[in-house]
Design a protein around this motif. Structure first.
Motif, PDB file in Angstrom:
ATOM      1  N   CYS A 261      11.477  -4.392 -65.661  1.00 18.97           N
ATOM      2  CA  CYS A 261      10.151  -4.023 -65.142  1.00 18.97           C
ATOM      3  C   CYS A 261      10.100  -4.137 -63.630  1.00 18.97           C
ATOM      4  O   CYS A 261       9.601  -3.239 -62.941  1.00 18.97           O
ATOM      5  CB  CYS A 261       9.067  -4.903 -65.767  1.00 18.97           C
ATOM      6  SG  CYS A 261       8.745  -4.541 -67.495  1.00 18.97           S
ATOM      7  N   GLU A 262      10.618  -5.210 -63.098  1.00 20.16           N
ATOM      8  CA  GLU A 262      10.586  -5.430 -61.650  1.00 20.16           C
ATOM      9  C   GLU A 262      11.392  -4.360 -60.909  1.00 20.16           C
ATOM     10  O   GLU A 262      10.940  -3.799 -59.916  1.00 20.16           O
ATOM     11  CB  GLU A 262      11.100  -6.828 -61.314  1.00 20.16           C
ATOM     12  CG  GLU A 262      10.902  -7.222 -59.865  1.00 20.16           C
ATOM     13  CD  GLU A 262       9.441  -7.259 -59.445  1.00 20.16           C
ATOM     14  OE1 GLU A 262       9.162  -6.978 -58.265  1.00 20.16           O
ATOM     15  OE2 GLU A 262       8.566  -7.563 -60.277  1.00 20.16           O
ATOM     16  N   LYS A 263      12.596  -4.062 -61.423  1.00 19.64           N
ATOM     17  CA  LYS A 263      13.442  -3.058 -60.775  1.00 19.64           C
ATOM     18  C   LYS A 263      12.789  -1.679 -60.821  1.00 19.64           C
ATOM     19  O   LYS A 263      12.739  -0.971 -59.807  1.00 19.64           O
ATOM     20  CB  LYS A 263      14.813  -3.004 -61.430  1.00 19.64           C
ATOM     21  CG  LYS A 263      15.717  -1.931 -60.826  1.00 19.64           C
ATOM     22  CD  LYS A 263      17.148  -2.109 -61.172  1.00 19.64           C
ATOM     23  CE  LYS A 263      18.101  -1.107 -60.600  1.00 19.64           C
ATOM     24  NZ  LYS A 263      17.661  -0.188 -59.598  1.00 19.64           N
ATOM     25  N   LYS A 264      12.282  -1.289 -61.976  1.00 20.12           N
ATOM     26  CA  LYS A 264      11.654   0.030 -62.103  1.00 20.12           C
ATOM     27  C   LYS A 264      10.386   0.115 -61.260  1.00 20.12           C
ATOM     28  O   LYS A 264      10.106   1.140 -60.650  1.00 20.12           O
ATOM     29  CB  LYS A 264      11.350   0.352 -63.576  1.00 20.12           C
ATOM     30  CG  LYS A 264      12.597   0.532 -64.414  1.00 20.12           C
ATOM     31  CD  LYS A 264      13.478   1.643 -63.875  1.00 20.12           C
ATOM     32  CE  LYS A 264      14.734   1.811 -64.690  1.00 20.12           C
ATOM     33  NZ  LYS A 264      15.585   2.898 -64.218  1.00 20.12           N
ATOM     34  N   TYR A 265       9.634  -0.963 -61.204  1.00 19.89           N
ATOM     35  CA  TYR A 265       8.429  -0.975 -60.381  1.00 19.89           C
ATOM     36  C   TYR A 265       8.793  -0.777 -58.919  1.00 19.89           C
ATOM     37  O   TYR A 265       8.194   0.047 -58.223  1.00 19.89           O
ATOM     38  CB  TYR A 265       7.660  -2.289 -60.580  1.00 19.89           C
ATOM     39  CG  TYR A 265       6.311  -2.290 -59.914  1.00 19.89           C
ATOM     40  CD1 TYR A 265       5.206  -1.781 -60.572  1.00 19.89           C
ATOM     41  CD2 TYR A 265       6.155  -2.793 -58.629  1.00 19.89           C
ATOM     42  CE1 TYR A 265       3.963  -1.762 -59.964  1.00 19.89           C
ATOM     43  CE2 TYR A 265       4.921  -2.778 -58.010  1.00 19.89           C
ATOM     44  CZ  TYR A 265       3.826  -2.260 -58.682  1.00 19.89           C
ATOM     45  OH  TYR A 265       2.604  -2.232 -58.076  1.00 19.89           O
ATOM     46  N   GLN A 266       9.803  -1.498 -58.451  1.00 18.11           N
ATOM     47  CA  GLN A 266      10.231  -1.361 -57.058  1.00 18.11           C
ATOM     48  C   GLN A 266      10.797   0.024 -56.781  1.00 18.11           C
ATOM     49  O   GLN A 266      10.595   0.571 -55.698  1.00 18.11           O
ATOM     50  CB  GLN A 266      11.258  -2.433 -56.708  1.00 18.11           C
ATOM     51  CG  GLN A 266      10.667  -3.812 -56.628  1.00 18.11           C
ATOM     52  CD  GLN A 266      11.722  -4.896 -56.448  1.00 18.11           C
ATOM     53  OE1 GLN A 266      12.916  -4.626 -56.416  1.00 18.11           O
ATOM     54  NE2 GLN A 266      11.266  -6.134 -56.359  1.00 18.11           N
TER      55      GLN A 266
END
Length: 185
Positions: free
Chosen positions: A55-60
């Protein structure tokens, strides 16, 4: 969102084996664990789990800081502030629910033997009824007119020898020009 889908760890972990033993069994186990929980609860319980990193990677990768600041103009870029709004924000919760659907699909794909393959149709390619479905379905293209792909709406999948069509958008401008050309003949 689908970048890295074809790698076991969704390209989160480089050169690291994620499962000891049968990959399909491991993915199925992770799938069952994931669907038995609320995605937001998963993030709050374990901020270092694979799903949280995903989630964090895709959000960034997808949410540009300018877009984020325009949505949340009253928040500064302090990490503690961002973490607190992410736990409360409807926008972030919607993003996590979407990410959860893709994560679930990924784990399901890796539980098959052979693994489900993903493909995306690139803009400008000729339309093919075998691999593509035009989601507009507004136009009937006569004769030998070459219809081009505008963009991929949903990627396609291959399960063994079975093809699940990619959903694509045929550019309206091209379709209108083709219809005008046909009507003048």
């Amino acid at each position: 969102m689908f970048r890295g889908f074809d790698s076991e760890g969704f390209s989160l972990i480089e050169n690291e084996a994620l499962c000891n033993g049968n990959k399909g069994t491991c993915s199925l186990k992770q799938l069952l664990e994931h669907i038995s929980s609320n995605p937001m609860e998963l993030l709050s319980k374990n901020q270092s789990c694979e799903f949280s990193r995903f989630c964090e990677k895709k959000y960034q990768d997808l949410i540009h800081p300018t877009m984020e600041s325009s949505i949340f103009s009253n928040l500064d870029r302090n990490e503690a502030v961002l973490n607190s709004w992410r736990s409360l924000s409807v926008f972030y919760e919607s993003f996590v629910c979407m990410a959860s659907s893709i994560w679930t699909l990924h784990k399901l794909a890796f539980s098959f033997e052979p693994v489900v393959e993903i493909y995306q149709v690139e803009r400008g390619l000729d339309f093919s009824m075998v691999y593509m479905e035009d989601v507009t379905k507004r136009y009937n293209f006569p004769g030998k007119t070459k219809v081009k792909v505008g963009f991929t709406v949903v990627p396609g999948f291959k399960i063994g020898r079975t093809v699940i069509q990619s959903q694509i958008e045929v550019p309206v401008l091209v379709a209108v020009l083709i219809l005008k050309k046909v009507s003048t003949v």
